[in-house]
Design a protein around this motif. Structure first.
Motif, PDB file in Angstrom:
ATOM      1  N   HIS A  52       0.812  -1.218   0.000  1.00 53.84           N
ATOM      2  CA  HIS A  52       0.000   0.000   0.000  1.00 53.84           C
ATOM      3  C   HIS A  52       0.846   1.269   0.000  1.00 53.84           C
ATOM      4  N   PHE A  53       2.146   1.123  -0.005  1.00 53.37           N
ATOM      5  CA  PHE A  53       3.050   2.270   0.023  1.00 53.37           C
ATOM      6  C   PHE A  53       3.952   2.236  -1.200  1.00 53.37           C
ATOM      7  N   ALA A  54       4.393   3.407  -1.613  1.00 47.78           N
ATOM      8  CA  ALA A  54       5.285   3.507  -2.767  1.00 47.78           C
ATOM      9  C   ALA A  54       6.609   2.821  -2.444  1.00 47.78           C
ATOM     10  N   PRO A  55       7.193   2.104  -3.401  1.00 49.48           N
ATOM     11  CA  PRO A  55       8.426   1.379  -3.097  1.00 49.48           C
ATOM     12  C   PRO A  55       9.636   2.283  -2.873  1.00 49.48           C
ATOM     13  N   VAL A  56       9.680   3.461  -3.514  1.00 57.32           N
ATOM     14  CA  VAL A  56      10.875   4.288  -3.439  1.00 57.32           C
ATOM     15  C   VAL A  56      10.581   5.712  -2.977  1.00 57.32           C
ATOM     16  N   PHE A  57       9.468   6.287  -3.379  1.00 55.87           N
ATOM     17  CA  PHE A  57       9.197   7.700  -3.118  1.00 55.87           C
ATOM     18  C   PHE A  57       8.469   7.911  -1.801  1.00 55.87           C
ATOM     19  N   GLY A  58       8.632   9.109  -1.236  1.00 56.87           N
ATOM     20  CA  GLY A  58       7.903   9.493  -0.039  1.00 56.87           C
ATOM     21  C   GLY A  58       8.680   9.225   1.231  1.00 56.87           C
ATOM     22  N   ARG A  59       8.039   9.584   2.313  1.00 53.70           N
ATOM     23  CA  ARG A  59       8.642   9.382   3.633  1.00 53.70           C
ATOM     24  C   ARG A  59       8.618   7.892   3.966  1.00 53.70           C
ATOM     25  N   PRO A  60       9.665   7.367   4.589  1.00 56.24           N
ATOM     26  CA  PRO A  60       9.668   5.932   4.926  1.00 56.24           C
ATOM     27  C   PRO A  60       8.538   5.577   5.894  1.00 56.24           C
ATOM     28  N   THR A  61       7.985   4.413   5.719  1.00 61.02           N
ATOM     29  CA  THR A  61       6.949   3.911   6.618  1.00 61.02           C
ATOM     30  C   THR A  61       7.593   3.521   7.946  1.00 61.02           C
ATOM     31  N   LYS A  62       6.767   3.224   8.898  1.00 56.50           N
ATOM     32  CA  LYS A  62       7.288   2.595  10.107  1.00 56.50           C
ATOM     33  C   LYS A  62       7.802   1.216   9.692  1.00 56.50           C
ATOM     34  N   GLU A  63       8.708   0.659  10.460  1.00 59.74           N
ATOM     35  CA  GLU A  63       9.262  -0.642  10.108  1.00 59.74           C
ATOM     36  C   GLU A  63       8.117  -1.647  10.050  1.00 59.74           C
ATOM     37  N   LEU A  64       7.895  -2.256   8.885  1.00 57.37           N
ATOM     38  CA  LEU A  64       6.668  -3.003   8.618  1.00 57.37           C
ATOM     39  C   LEU A  64       6.565  -4.309   9.402  1.00 57.37           C
ATOM     40  N   PHE A  65       7.674  -5.007   9.633  1.00 54.99           N
ATOM     41  CA  PHE A  65       7.601  -6.227  10.444  1.00 54.99           C
ATOM     42  C   PHE A  65       7.168  -5.889  11.870  1.00 54.99           C
ATOM     43  N   SER A  66       7.712  -4.792  12.411  1.00 52.69           N
ATOM     44  CA  SER A  66       7.373  -4.434  13.789  1.00 52.69           C
ATOM     45  C   SER A  66       5.921  -3.960  13.902  1.00 52.69           C
ATOM     46  N   VAL A  67       5.430  -3.250  12.890  1.00 51.82           N
ATOM     47  CA  VAL A  67       4.034  -2.791  12.929  1.00 51.82           C
ATOM     48  C   VAL A  67       3.086  -3.989  12.840  1.00 51.82           C
ATOM     49  N   ALA A  68       3.373  -4.912  11.929  1.00 54.88           N
ATOM     50  CA  ALA A  68       2.535  -6.115  11.822  1.00 54.88           C
ATOM     51  C   ALA A  68       2.604  -6.928  13.115  1.00 54.88           C
ATOM     52  N   GLY A  69       3.791  -7.012  13.701  1.00 57.64           N
ATOM     53  CA  GLY A  69       3.933  -7.714  14.976  1.00 57.64           C
ATOM     54  C   GLY A  69       3.167  -7.037  16.091  1.00 57.64           C
ATOM     55  N   LEU A  70       3.168  -5.704  16.100  1.00 57.42           N
ATOM     56  CA  LEU A  70       2.416  -4.959  17.110  1.00 57.42           C
ATOM     57  C   LEU A  70       0.921  -5.196  16.953  1.00 57.42           C
ATOM     58  N   LEU A  71       0.449  -5.248  15.724  1.00 55.33           N
ATOM     59  CA  LEU A  71      -0.969  -5.533  15.492  1.00 55.33           C
ATOM     60  C   LEU A  71      -1.329  -6.923  16.015  1.00 55.33           C
ATOM     61  N   PHE A  72      -0.435  -7.883  15.815  1.00 55.88           N
ATOM     62  CA  PHE A  72      -0.655  -9.234  16.337  1.00 55.88           C
ATOM     63  C   PHE A  72      -0.678  -9.219  17.863  1.00 55.88           C
ATOM     64  N   LEU A  73       0.298  -8.527  18.473  1.00 55.87           N
ATOM     65  CA  LEU A  73       0.349  -8.457  19.942  1.00 55.87           C
ATOM     66  C   LEU A  73      -0.854  -7.731  20.515  1.00 55.87           C
ATOM     67  N   GLN A  74      -1.364  -6.731  19.785  1.00 59.46           N
ATOM     68  CA  GLN A  74      -2.546  -6.013  20.254  1.00 59.46           C
ATOM     69  C   GLN A  74      -3.722  -6.968  20.383  1.00 59.46           C
ATOM     70  N   GLU A  75      -3.936  -7.788  19.363  1.00 60.54           N
ATOM     71  CA  GLU A  75      -5.047  -8.746  19.415  1.00 60.54           C
ATOM     72  C   GLU A  75      -4.808  -9.818  20.469  1.00 60.54           C
ATOM     73  N   LEU A  76      -3.579 -10.260  20.581  1.00 61.86           N
ATOM     74  CA  LEU A  76      -3.241 -11.302  21.544  1.00 61.86           C
ATOM     75  C   LEU A  76      -3.491 -10.845  22.974  1.00 61.86           C
ATOM     76  N   ASN A  77      -3.174  -9.569  23.272  1.00 62.68           N
ATOM     77  CA  ASN A  77      -3.290  -9.050  24.629  1.00 62.68           C
ATOM     78  C   ASN A  77      -4.540  -8.209  24.867  1.00 62.68           C
ATOM     79  N   SER A  78      -5.400  -8.085  23.862  1.00 67.40           N
ATOM     80  CA  SER A  78      -6.623  -7.274  23.952  1.00 67.40           C
ATOM     81  C   SER A  78      -6.309  -5.830  24.333  1.00 67.40           C
ATOM     82  N   TRP A  79      -5.292  -5.268  23.689  1.00 70.02           N
ATOM     83  CA  TRP A  79      -4.921  -3.883  23.948  1.00 70.02           C
ATOM     84  C   TRP A  79      -5.781  -2.937  23.126  1.00 70.02           C
ATOM     85  N   THR A  80      -6.030  -1.765  23.652  1.00 68.71           N
ATOM     86  CA  THR A  80      -6.628  -0.696  22.857  1.00 68.71           C
ATOM     87  C   THR A  80      -5.536  -0.134  21.947  1.00 68.71           C
ATOM     88  N   ASN A  81      -5.932   0.707  20.997  1.00 65.10           N
ATOM     89  CA  ASN A  81      -4.933   1.325  20.121  1.00 65.10           C
ATOM     90  C   ASN A  81      -3.938   2.151  20.930  1.00 65.10           C
TER      91      ASN A  81
END
Length: 196
Positions: A52-81
């Protein structure tokens, strides 16, 4: 611009050296944080999230493995955003699990919500759960061919009974037990209550 660091890639210097004391470091490495970092983080769908992000242009995204991992941990621990972002920013054990450098990475709730929306839109949660389950079964060498299936489905009375009906059934069962074990007390109750 897509930014992802392969979790299998080692680091020349350990960013947690001097941040976490040796005893705490041992607990983190041997705990869920170490398992998540060394076994599960590589399974996170960073590539699909990065589409969903441009491969080369624009500001870098957050590190994608860590963001996906955080989303997994959020569901696992029932955390709010807000709680998930707080863990990302301040909790050293979560930063270790997500392969982040302590005190370097930042994220606001809006960024997290945007990544979460992309995660939901692409239905990546079920993909992750399947991959994580398969990996854990393999790592733990579990034999699931002999798993009992008769005790895995539990149904609650709350789903089929309303509040009034549930209360009525509860009172009826209570009075039945009183009648069996304390007949004198049951006989002392008003007739209208016993009949109802």
């Amino acid at each position: 611009m897509r930014y992802a660091v392969d979790p299998r890639q080692g680091r020349l210097f350990d960013p947690f050296e001097g941040v976490i004391p040796p005893l705490g470091r041992k607990r983190i490495v041997e705990g869920w944080q170490g398992i998540f970092r060394h076994v599960l983080l590589k399974l996170m769908p960073a590539r699909q999230l990065g589409e969903h992000f441009a491969p080369v242009f624009g500001r870098p995204t957050k590190e994608l493995f860590s963001v996906a991992g955080l989303l997994f941990l959020q569901e696992l621990n029932s955390w709010t955003n807000a709680r998930a972002v707080e863990a990302y920013l301040f909790h050293t054990d979560v930063q270790y699990a997500l392969n982040l450098e302590p005190g370097v990475d930042e994220m606001c709730e809006r960024t997290f919500e945007r990544h979460r929306a992309l995660f939901v839109d692409n239905e990546l949660a079920s993909t992750i759960m399947d991959q994580v389950t398969t990996e854990l079964i393999g790592q733990l060498e579990l034999n699931i061919d002999q798993q009992r299936l008769d005790s895995t489905h539990v149904f609650s009375n709350m789903a089929s009974f309303g509040r009034t009906r549930l209360m009525g059934v509860t009172i009826k069962r209570f009075l039945t037990q009183v009648k069996r074990h304390h007949a004198e007390d049951y006989a002392a109750l008003p007739e209208a209550l016993r009949e109802r």
